[in-house]
Design a protein around this motif. Structure first.
Motif, PDB file in Angstrom:
ATOM      1  N   ILE A  76       0.829  -1.200   0.000  1.00 50.73           N
ATOM      2  CA  ILE A  76       0.000   0.000   0.000  1.00 50.73           C
ATOM      3  C   ILE A  76       0.866   1.253   0.000  1.00 50.73           C
ATOM      4  O   ILE A  76       0.509   2.262  -0.601  1.00 50.73           O
ATOM      5  CB  ILE A  76      -0.946  -0.011   1.221  1.00 50.73           C
ATOM      6  CG1 ILE A  76      -1.760  -1.307   1.241  1.00 50.73           C
ATOM      7  CG2 ILE A  76      -1.890   1.178   1.173  1.00 50.73           C
ATOM      8  CD1 ILE A  76      -1.200  -2.412   2.098  1.00 50.73           C
ATOM      9  N   HIS A  77       1.978   1.209   0.661  1.00 52.59           N
ATOM     10  CA  HIS A  77       3.014   2.246   0.613  1.00 52.59           C
ATOM     11  C   HIS A  77       2.498   3.644   0.914  1.00 52.59           C
ATOM     12  O   HIS A  77       2.870   4.611   0.244  1.00 52.59           O
ATOM     13  CB  HIS A  77       3.701   2.222  -0.756  1.00 52.59           C
ATOM     14  CG  HIS A  77       4.609   1.038  -0.946  1.00 52.59           C
ATOM     15  ND1 HIS A  77       5.827   0.927  -0.305  1.00 52.59           N
ATOM     16  CD2 HIS A  77       4.462  -0.097  -1.697  1.00 52.59           C
ATOM     17  CE1 HIS A  77       6.395  -0.214  -0.653  1.00 52.59           C
ATOM     18  NE2 HIS A  77       5.591  -0.857  -1.495  1.00 52.59           N
ATOM     19  N   GLY A  78       1.642   3.776   1.904  1.00 54.27           N
ATOM     20  CA  GLY A  78       1.216   5.092   2.346  1.00 54.27           C
ATOM     21  C   GLY A  78       0.350   5.852   1.360  1.00 54.27           C
ATOM     22  O   GLY A  78       0.149   7.068   1.525  1.00 54.27           O
ATOM     23  N   ASN A  79      -0.178   5.172   0.345  1.00 53.28           N
ATOM     24  CA  ASN A  79      -1.073   5.806  -0.626  1.00 53.28           C
ATOM     25  C   ASN A  79      -2.496   5.722  -0.074  1.00 53.28           C
ATOM     26  O   ASN A  79      -3.243   4.783  -0.356  1.00 53.28           O
ATOM     27  CB  ASN A  79      -0.969   5.105  -1.978  1.00 53.28           C
ATOM     28  CG  ASN A  79      -1.756   5.819  -3.067  1.00 53.28           C
ATOM     29  OD1 ASN A  79      -2.664   6.607  -2.800  1.00 53.28           O
ATOM     30  ND2 ASN A  79      -1.417   5.532  -4.314  1.00 53.28           N
ATOM     31  N   LEU A  80      -2.867   6.710   0.729  1.00 53.63           N
ATOM     32  CA  LEU A  80      -4.151   6.677   1.427  1.00 53.63           C
ATOM     33  C   LEU A  80      -5.358   6.676   0.494  1.00 53.63           C
ATOM     34  O   LEU A  80      -6.288   5.881   0.704  1.00 53.63           O
ATOM     35  CB  LEU A  80      -4.234   7.847   2.409  1.00 53.63           C
ATOM     36  CG  LEU A  80      -5.493   7.897   3.282  1.00 53.63           C
ATOM     37  CD1 LEU A  80      -5.589   6.673   4.179  1.00 53.63           C
ATOM     38  CD2 LEU A  80      -5.503   9.178   4.118  1.00 53.63           C
ATOM     39  N   ARG A 114       6.975   5.421   1.300  1.00 53.23           N
ATOM     40  CA  ARG A 114       6.894   5.933  -0.073  1.00 53.23           C
ATOM     41  C   ARG A 114       5.607   6.701  -0.354  1.00 53.23           C
ATOM     42  O   ARG A 114       5.419   7.186  -1.469  1.00 53.23           O
ATOM     43  CB  ARG A 114       7.080   4.827  -1.115  1.00 53.23           C
ATOM     44  CG  ARG A 114       8.399   4.113  -1.026  1.00 53.23           C
ATOM     45  CD  ARG A 114       8.536   3.061  -2.100  1.00 53.23           C
ATOM     46  NE  ARG A 114       8.854   3.657  -3.389  1.00 53.23           N
ATOM     47  CZ  ARG A 114      10.102   3.815  -3.859  1.00 53.23           C
ATOM     48  NH1 ARG A 114      11.135   3.459  -3.108  1.00 53.23           N
ATOM     49  NH2 ARG A 114      10.317   4.346  -5.046  1.00 53.23           N
ATOM     50  N   GLY A 115       4.734   6.834   0.595  1.00 55.82           N
ATOM     51  CA  GLY A 115       3.504   7.576   0.383  1.00 55.82           C
ATOM     52  C   GLY A 115       3.434   8.831   1.233  1.00 55.82           C
ATOM     53  O   GLY A 115       4.215   9.025   2.165  1.00 55.82           O
ATOM     54  N   ALA A 116       2.448   9.672   0.923  1.00 54.19           N
ATOM     55  CA  ALA A 116       2.307  10.959   1.611  1.00 54.19           C
ATOM     56  C   ALA A 116       1.576  10.845   2.940  1.00 54.19           C
ATOM     57  O   ALA A 116       1.629  11.766   3.749  1.00 54.19           O
ATOM     58  CB  ALA A 116       1.579  11.950   0.704  1.00 54.19           C
ATOM     59  N   HIS A 117       0.894   9.721   3.182  1.00 55.83           N
ATOM     60  CA  HIS A 117       0.089   9.584   4.402  1.00 55.83           C
ATOM     61  C   HIS A 117       0.407   8.262   5.115  1.00 55.83           C
ATOM     62  O   HIS A 117      -0.449   7.381   5.219  1.00 55.83           O
ATOM     63  CB  HIS A 117      -1.398   9.641   4.062  1.00 55.83           C
ATOM     64  CG  HIS A 117      -1.838  10.940   3.472  1.00 55.83           C
ATOM     65  ND1 HIS A 117      -1.899  11.140   2.111  1.00 55.83           N
ATOM     66  CD2 HIS A 117      -2.215  12.110   4.060  1.00 55.83           C
ATOM     67  CE1 HIS A 117      -2.319  12.377   1.877  1.00 55.83           C
ATOM     68  NE2 HIS A 117      -2.510  12.980   3.042  1.00 55.83           N
ATOM     69  N   PRO A 118       1.625   8.099   5.603  1.00 60.83           N
ATOM     70  CA  PRO A 118       1.986   6.820   6.228  1.00 60.83           C
ATOM     71  C   PRO A 118       1.187   6.516   7.485  1.00 60.83           C
ATOM     72  O   PRO A 118       0.698   5.396   7.656  1.00 60.83           O
ATOM     73  CB  PRO A 118       3.480   6.982   6.529  1.00 60.83           C
ATOM     74  CG  PRO A 118       3.724   8.460   6.537  1.00 60.83           C
ATOM     75  CD  PRO A 118       2.763   9.033   5.549  1.00 60.83           C
ATOM     76  N   PRO A 134      -8.731   8.459  -7.029  1.00 60.35           N
ATOM     77  CA  PRO A 134      -8.250   9.766  -7.488  1.00 60.35           C
ATOM     78  C   PRO A 134      -6.729   9.846  -7.491  1.00 60.35           C
ATOM     79  O   PRO A 134      -6.101  10.227  -6.502  1.00 60.35           O
ATOM     80  CB  PRO A 134      -8.863  10.742  -6.486  1.00 60.35           C
ATOM     81  CG  PRO A 134      -9.063   9.939  -5.249  1.00 60.35           C
ATOM     82  CD  PRO A 134      -9.396   8.546  -5.710  1.00 60.35           C
ATOM     83  N   VAL A 135      -6.133   9.506  -8.616  1.00 61.35           N
ATOM     84  CA  VAL A 135      -4.680   9.470  -8.721  1.00 61.35           C
ATOM     85  C   VAL A 135      -4.066  10.843  -8.442  1.00 61.35           C
ATOM     86  O   VAL A 135      -3.047  10.950  -7.755  1.00 61.35           O
ATOM     87  CB  VAL A 135      -4.256   8.976 -10.123  1.00 61.35           C
ATOM     88  CG1 VAL A 135      -2.739   8.947 -10.236  1.00 61.35           C
ATOM     89  CG2 VAL A 135      -4.838   7.611 -10.407  1.00 61.35           C
ATOM     90  N   ARG A 136      -4.687  11.887  -8.987  1.00 64.46           N
ATOM     91  CA  ARG A 136      -4.109  13.217  -8.806  1.00 64.46           C
ATOM     92  C   ARG A 136      -4.069  13.612  -7.337  1.00 64.46           C
ATOM     93  O   ARG A 136      -3.169  14.336  -6.891  1.00 64.46           O
ATOM     94  CB  ARG A 136      -4.893  14.255  -9.604  1.00 64.46           C
ATOM     95  CG  ARG A 136      -4.060  15.516  -9.825  1.00 64.46           C
ATOM     96  CD  ARG A 136      -4.793  16.680 -10.415  1.00 64.46           C
ATOM     97  NE  ARG A 136      -5.851  16.390 -11.314  1.00 64.46           N
ATOM     98  CZ  ARG A 136      -6.615  17.348 -11.830  1.00 64.46           C
ATOM     99  NH1 ARG A 136      -6.394  18.610 -11.492  1.00 64.46           N
ATOM    100  NH2 ARG A 136      -7.597  17.060 -12.647  1.00 64.46           N
ATOM    101  N   LYS A 137      -5.017  13.167  -6.562  1.00 65.38           N
ATOM    102  CA  LYS A 137      -5.013  13.452  -5.130  1.00 65.38           C
ATOM    103  C   LYS A 137      -3.769  12.871  -4.469  1.00 65.38           C
ATOM    104  O   LYS A 137      -3.154  13.502  -3.591  1.00 65.38           O
ATOM    105  CB  LYS A 137      -6.280  12.883  -4.493  1.00 65.38           C
ATOM    106  CG  LYS A 137      -6.465  13.229  -3.028  1.00 65.38           C
ATOM    107  CD  LYS A 137      -7.789  12.693  -2.504  1.00 65.38           C
ATOM    108  CE  LYS A 137      -8.000  13.027  -1.041  1.00 65.38           C
ATOM    109  NZ  LYS A 137      -9.302  12.484  -0.530  1.00 65.38           N
ATOM    110  N   ALA A 138      -3.373  11.674  -4.898  1.00 65.27           N
ATOM    111  CA  ALA A 138      -2.181  11.028  -4.341  1.00 65.27           C
ATOM    112  C   ALA A 138      -0.909  11.747  -4.770  1.00 65.27           C
ATOM    113  O   ALA A 138       0.007  11.951  -3.958  1.00 65.27           O
ATOM    114  CB  ALA A 138      -2.136   9.562  -4.766  1.00 65.27           C
ATOM    115  N   THR A 139      -0.818  12.146  -6.039  1.00 64.51           N
ATOM    116  CA  THR A 139       0.392  12.817  -6.508  1.00 64.51           C
ATOM    117  C   THR A 139       0.517  14.220  -5.921  1.00 64.51           C
ATOM    118  O   THR A 139       1.619  14.659  -5.567  1.00 64.51           O
ATOM    119  CB  THR A 139       0.412  12.892  -8.045  1.00 64.51           C
ATOM    120  OG1 THR A 139      -0.714  13.627  -8.517  1.00 64.51           O
ATOM    121  CG2 THR A 139       0.392  11.499  -8.652  1.00 64.51           C
TER     122      THR A 139
END
Length: 314
Positions: A9-13, A41-45, A211-216
């Motif tokens: 999942i890598h912190g991709n909320l 690796r994600g913005a929301h670990p 929503p991919v753009r939300k993650a990026t």
């Protein structure tokens, strides 16, 4: 018995939320398992780890969970001046001590037994360790070494971020791919559903929109170290050796080879869809151009160097 398994999942909320919503709405499993690599690796670990512990019946350890907890380090995370070292430090700060302790105490695997002799074994990378990926291009001899000691009817794992299923003797094995950073050419998060039937275990790989753009945008907004590279990998969604992986995965799944490419009639405009994937010219993907709810594949992303793309240390 039905077991839903999401991994990597890598912190991709946003992706994690979409997968768990689909599981609840469409699958209604008896058990939900998070099979490792939860946060890095994600913005929301922290938020991702909290959600997984709240919704999953079992949460397993992945290699990057070990790195965060300080159990050991692998790959470039051991290098003092590498951007991954900074990413590791940032993610640890986001998680805090209590969450890091929870990651360090996670189990290696879990079993589900619908009947005697029909166990489903779930782990992160393979039944022996957290680091070596079960690549579909491996030959039978190499693959059997990982399962020689395992007494189970089926095995689910992740780590490679690439979905496929295969038979090892009478055992069904399947990579449930990644719910956070897919690498099979499809941006949609993937997860696996193992169902026990009178004929044994069956597996389905499901894909969901998110929503991919939300993650990026979150990677940029939260100033995640290595953000541009992480965004590139997220929207590229494939390895350099994509074609070899795809062909091996199709062969193990018993699927026919791709049919001939249909050509347009004389005078008709040439469409990109008629061009074989491997023949298309690389074009950079701008994350800002992604729709807020994207459902599809990335076929035109420019490849990064092989040592960056194929770093399975997370």
């Amino acid at each position: 018995m039905r077991v839903a398994i999401l991994a990597d999942i890598h912190g991709n909320l946003p992706a994690c939320e979409a997968v768990l919503e689909d599981i609840a709405r469409s699958v209604a499993p008896d058990f939900i398992v998070a099979a490792g690599d939860l946060a890095l690796r994600g913005a929301h670990p922290r938020e991702t780890v909290d959600l997984l512990f709240d919704r999953c019946d079992s949460v397993l350890m992945g290699n990057t969970d070990c790195y965060l907890a300080g159990n050991y380090l692998g790959g470039a995370y051991r290098e003092r001046d590498h951007w991954k070292t900074e990413l590791l430090r940032w993610t640890r700060d986001q998680l805090g001590d209590s969450h890091l302790q929870k990651l360090g105490a996670l189990p290696f695997s879990v079993r589900y037994t619908p009947r005697k002799g029909q166990d489903l074994f779930v782990c992160h990378a393979n039944p022996r360790n957290l680091e070596e990926s079960l690549d579909p291009t491996l030959d039978d001899v190499a693959v059997r070494r990982y399962f020689a000691h395992l007494d189970a009817a089926a095995c689910a794992f992740g780590h490679l971020h690439f979905p496929y299923r295969r038979r090892v003797g009478r055992m069904l094995i399947a990579d449930v791919a990644s719910a956070g950073i897919p690498r099979d050419g499809d941006l949609r998060p993937a997860y696996g559903v193992f169902t026990y039937t009178p004929k044994g275990w069956r597996v389905q790989i499901r894909r969901v929109r998110y929503p991919v753009r939300k993650a990026t945008q979150a990677l940029t907004a939260r100033r995640v170290p290595g953000g541009p590279l992480l965004i590139h990998k997220l929207v590229e969604a494939r390895y350099r050796h994509h074609h070899a992986l795809m062909e091996a995965a199709r062969r193990h799944s018993g699927l026919p080879p791709p049919g001939p490419v249909l050509r347009p009639p004389p005078g008709a405009p040439v469409r990109n869809a008629a061009v074989p994937l491997e023949s298309r010219a690389p074009v950079d993907v701008d994350p800002a151009s992604l729709p807020t709810d994207l459902d599809g594949t990335v076929t035109d992303a420019a490849p990064l160097p092989l040592d960056v793309l194929n770093d399975l240390d997370g």
